[in-house]
Design a protein around this motif. Structure first.
Motif, PDB file in Angstrom:
ATOM      1  N   ALA A 257      49.333  38.805  28.581  1.00 44.64           N
ATOM      2  CA  ALA A 257      49.945  37.924  27.583  1.00 44.64           C
ATOM      3  C   ALA A 257      48.985  36.843  27.108  1.00 44.64           C
ATOM      4  CB  ALA A 257      51.207  37.292  28.159  1.00 44.64           C
ATOM      5  N   GLY A 258      47.750  36.859  27.608  1.00 40.19           N
ATOM      6  CA  GLY A 258      46.744  35.909  27.151  1.00 40.19           C
ATOM      7  C   GLY A 258      46.533  34.723  28.057  1.00 40.19           C
ATOM      8  N   GLY A 259      47.210  34.705  29.205  1.00 43.62           N
ATOM      9  CA  GLY A 259      47.061  33.598  30.140  1.00 43.62           C
ATOM     10  C   GLY A 259      45.901  33.802  31.097  1.00 43.62           C
ATOM     11  N   THR A 260      45.622  32.760  31.858  1.00 46.49           N
ATOM     12  CA  THR A 260      44.569  32.784  32.874  1.00 46.49           C
ATOM     13  C   THR A 260      45.213  32.951  34.239  1.00 46.49           C
ATOM     14  OG1 THR A 260      43.134  31.359  31.559  1.00 46.49           O
ATOM     15  CG2 THR A 260      42.684  31.461  33.924  1.00 46.49           C
ATOM     16  N   VAL A 261      44.629  33.791  35.068  1.00 48.86           N
ATOM     17  CA  VAL A 261      45.205  34.107  36.378  1.00 48.86           C
ATOM     18  C   VAL A 261      44.246  33.672  37.481  1.00 48.86           C
ATOM     19  CG1 VAL A 261      45.880  35.986  37.917  1.00 48.86           C
ATOM     20  CG2 VAL A 261      46.592  36.019  35.528  1.00 48.86           C
ATOM     21  N   VAL A 262      44.819  33.064  38.518  1.00 45.37           N
ATOM     22  CA  VAL A 262      44.056  32.682  39.705  1.00 45.37           C
ATOM     23  C   VAL A 262      44.689  33.374  40.907  1.00 45.37           C
ATOM     24  CG1 VAL A 262      43.258  30.796  41.175  1.00 45.37           C
ATOM     25  CG2 VAL A 262      43.489  30.441  38.705  1.00 45.37           C
ATOM     26  N   SER A 263      43.885  34.086  41.661  1.00 49.63           N
ATOM     27  CA  SER A 263      44.371  34.787  42.846  1.00 49.63           C
ATOM     28  C   SER A 263      44.634  33.817  43.989  1.00 49.63           C
ATOM     29  CB  SER A 263      43.334  35.828  43.293  1.00 49.63           C
ATOM     30  OG  SER A 263      43.617  36.295  44.596  1.00 49.63           O
ATOM     31  N   GLY A 264      45.649  34.115  44.757  1.00 50.79           N
ATOM     32  CA  GLY A 264      45.907  33.355  45.968  1.00 50.79           C
ATOM     33  C   GLY A 264      44.748  33.403  46.942  1.00 50.79           C
ATOM     34  N   MET A 265      43.850  34.388  46.769  1.00 50.95           N
ATOM     35  CA  MET A 265      42.674  34.445  47.631  1.00 50.95           C
ATOM     36  C   MET A 265      41.787  33.230  47.421  1.00 50.95           C
ATOM     37  SD  MET A 265      41.303  36.222  50.016  1.00 50.95           S
ATOM     38  CE  MET A 265      42.076  37.834  49.850  1.00 50.95           C
ATOM     39  N   SER A 266      41.746  32.721  46.192  1.00 48.60           N
ATOM     40  CA  SER A 266      40.968  31.515  45.932  1.00 48.60           C
ATOM     41  C   SER A 266      41.551  30.337  46.697  1.00 48.60           C
ATOM     42  CB  SER A 266      40.953  31.218  44.434  1.00 48.60           C
ATOM     43  OG  SER A 266      40.259  30.018  44.156  1.00 48.60           O
ATOM     44  N   MET A 267      42.866  30.214  46.665  1.00 44.00           N
ATOM     45  CA  MET A 267      43.523  29.163  47.453  1.00 44.00           C
ATOM     46  C   MET A 267      43.218  29.339  48.930  1.00 44.00           C
ATOM     47  SD  MET A 267      47.605  28.702  48.032  1.00 44.00           S
ATOM     48  CE  MET A 267      48.240  27.821  49.473  1.00 44.00           C
ATOM     49  N   THR A 291      31.406  28.068  51.253  1.00 40.02           N
ATOM     50  CA  THR A 291      32.440  28.550  50.338  1.00 40.02           C
ATOM     51  C   THR A 291      31.981  29.821  49.638  1.00 40.02           C
ATOM     52  OG1 THR A 291      33.219  26.287  49.943  1.00 40.02           O
ATOM     53  CG2 THR A 291      33.867  27.961  48.336  1.00 40.02           C
ATOM     54  N   ASN A 292      30.728  29.841  49.206  1.00 44.50           N
ATOM     55  CA  ASN A 292      30.221  31.015  48.493  1.00 44.50           C
ATOM     56  C   ASN A 292      30.207  32.263  49.374  1.00 44.50           C
ATOM     57  OD1 ASN A 292      29.814  29.672  46.071  1.00 44.50           O
ATOM     58  ND2 ASN A 292      27.665  29.209  46.482  1.00 44.50           N
ATOM     59  N   VAL A 293      29.783  32.142  50.626  1.00 46.84           N
ATOM     60  CA  VAL A 293      29.716  33.338  51.484  1.00 46.84           C
ATOM     61  C   VAL A 293      31.128  33.803  51.852  1.00 46.84           C
ATOM     62  CG1 VAL A 293      27.408  32.832  52.355  1.00 46.84           C
ATOM     63  CG2 VAL A 293      29.406  32.013  53.639  1.00 46.84           C
ATOM     64  N   MET A 294      32.071  32.863  51.939  1.00 44.02           N
ATOM     65  CA  MET A 294      33.460  33.266  52.168  1.00 44.02           C
ATOM     66  C   MET A 294      33.994  34.048  50.973  1.00 44.02           C
ATOM     67  SD  MET A 294      34.831  29.745  54.005  1.00 44.02           S
ATOM     68  CE  MET A 294      36.537  30.236  54.315  1.00 44.02           C
ATOM     69  N   CYS A 295      33.672  33.569  49.758  1.00 43.85           N
ATOM     70  CA  CYS A 295      34.079  34.294  48.551  1.00 43.85           C
ATOM     71  C   CYS A 295      33.442  35.684  48.524  1.00 43.85           C
ATOM     72  CB  CYS A 295      33.684  33.512  47.311  1.00 43.85           C
ATOM     73  SG  CYS A 295      34.665  32.028  47.013  1.00 43.85           S
ATOM     74  N   ASP A 296      32.161  35.758  48.871  1.00 40.05           N
ATOM     75  CA  ASP A 296      31.478  37.044  48.887  1.00 40.05           C
ATOM     76  C   ASP A 296      32.158  38.022  49.847  1.00 40.05           C
ATOM     77  OD1 ASP A 296      29.646  35.936  47.145  1.00 40.05           O
ATOM     78  OD2 ASP A 296      28.082  35.650  48.657  1.00 40.05           O
ATOM     79  N   ALA A 297      32.622  37.517  50.972  1.00 41.64           N
ATOM     80  CA  ALA A 297      33.198  38.383  52.000  1.00 41.64           C
ATOM     81  C   ALA A 297      34.457  39.098  51.520  1.00 41.64           C
ATOM     82  CB  ALA A 297      33.509  37.559  53.256  1.00 41.64           C
ATOM     83  N   VAL A 298      35.196  38.462  50.617  1.00 40.82           N
ATOM     84  CA  VAL A 298      36.454  39.065  50.147  1.00 40.82           C
ATOM     85  C   VAL A 298      36.360  39.521  48.685  1.00 40.82           C
ATOM     86  CG1 VAL A 298      37.926  37.868  51.796  1.00 40.82           C
ATOM     87  CG2 VAL A 298      37.358  36.747  49.613  1.00 40.82           C
ATOM     88  N   GLY A 299      35.143  39.556  48.137  1.00 31.30           N
ATOM     89  CA  GLY A 299      34.963  40.048  46.785  1.00 31.30           C
ATOM     90  C   GLY A 299      35.474  39.113  45.707  1.00 31.30           C
ATOM     91  N   LEU A 300      35.466  37.825  45.976  1.00 29.58           N
ATOM     92  CA  LEU A 300      35.952  36.821  45.020  1.00 29.58           C
ATOM     93  C   LEU A 300      34.760  36.206  44.303  1.00 29.58           C
ATOM     94  CD1 LEU A 300      38.790  35.542  44.320  1.00 29.58           C
ATOM     95  CD2 LEU A 300      38.140  33.672  45.861  1.00 29.58           C
TER      96      LEU A 300
END
Length: 303
Positions: A257-267, A291-300
């Motif tokens: 619908a044109g909105g922006t989505v944030v995954s709960g994984m980011s939270m 923070t970056n290596v944690m994001c890398d670990a889950v593909g975020l």
């Protein structure tokens, strides 16, 4: 801390807990920091809260636990100290175990608020210093313990009015009381009312369990392809705290619908960083790298 560092341990508690990515995130963070903390997942029900608190006091090595549903209120009566935030919200997601002169102190914190704020801050327009105050509206799907953290996050992000989208308005009494405490104009609305107001919300935070928001997609009018023009506010953001499965039905429809989505994984990553600080005892570190290596670990994507 009693005992050698290698015996230190932590865990995430909840039910069900098999889907949790917290063990992967925490283990990745501790490797990046060069500390030895074993982090596992423990399936636990609210009626086991008292006995587990006793375990934290008597078993060696515990540095803390992460707490998810349905335990965010159950552990509170069994702790020694509650942060001001936990006292205000009546919900926690972190218990820190401290060994002090032969005794053990259990302290409750809530880092869910930090996780929501930072996850949304990544995508929300920058707030301009000195800008004139204006009404800013958000909505929260649900009114449980995570919704309480979402309310405080909305206050910190500068929202002025928050609608709680609920089926049972009586169950939202605590959330409405918290909204007043936080200086928010809060109201309870049903799904039909939320549909009418959808274009007014800058952000919507779904605090519902996995699949619980699936049936809302059609009612909100998000199932039409393409969605009718103006169904969402320009740049409207959806944060869906349920990250498994991902993308969720409501996230897919929102983006279409044109909105922006944030995954709960980011939270989960951002609140987990704060827990890692508590459990490791380390405050001075390259937290951007962690923070970056944690994001890398889950593909975020890295923030």
């Amino acid at each position: 801390m009693s005992g050698p560092a290698a015996t230190r341990r932590a865990a995430v508690l909840g039910h069900p807990i098999g889907h949790s990515r917290s063990p992967l995130l925490h283990s990745t963070a501790y490797r990046a920091l060069g500390v030895d903390i074993a982090y596992t997942a423990i399936d636990m029900l609210p009626e086991e809260a008292a006995s587990f608190a006793a375990r934290l006091r008597t078993e060696p090595g515990w540095v803390g636990v992460s707490v998810t549903m349905p335990l965010k209120a159950a552990l509170i009566p069994h702790l020694d100290v509650l942060s001001e935030r936990v006292q205000r919200l009546g919900a926690l997601n972190t218990v820190v175990v401290e060994h002090l002169a032969g005794s053990v102190r259990l302290t409750g914190h809530n880092t869910d608020v930090d996780g929501i704020v930072r996850a949304l801050d990544e995508v929300l327009p920058a707030r301009r210093a000195g800008a004139a105050p204006r009404e800013r509206r958000a909505a929260i799907l649900g009114a449980g313990n995570t919704a309480l953290a979402a309310l405080e996050a909305c206050a910190l992000l500068g929202y002025t009015h928050v609608d709680l989208v609920v089926r049972n308005r009586q169950r939202a009494a605590a959330a409405l009381g918290l909204a007043r405490t936080l200086g928010l104009a809060g109201s309870t609305v049903d799904l039909a009312q939320a549909t009418d107001r959808l274009a007014q919300y800058e952000a919507v935070i779904s605090t519902l369990p996995a699949h619980a928001a699936d049936a809302m997609v059609a009612t909100l009018g998000l199932d039409r392809a393409p969605a009718r023009p103006g169904i969402l506010a320009p740049g409207a953001v959806l944060l869906d705290v349920a990250y498994d499965p991902w993308p969720s039905a409501i996230a897919t429809a929102w983006e279409a619908a044109g909105g922006t989505v944030v995954s709960g994984m980011s939270m989960l990553v951002h609140q987990g960083v704060e827990q890692v600080k508590y459990f490791s005892g380390i405050q001075d570190a390259d937290w951007r790298h962690v923070t970056n290596v944690m994001c890398d670990a889950v593909g975020l994507s890295r923030p």
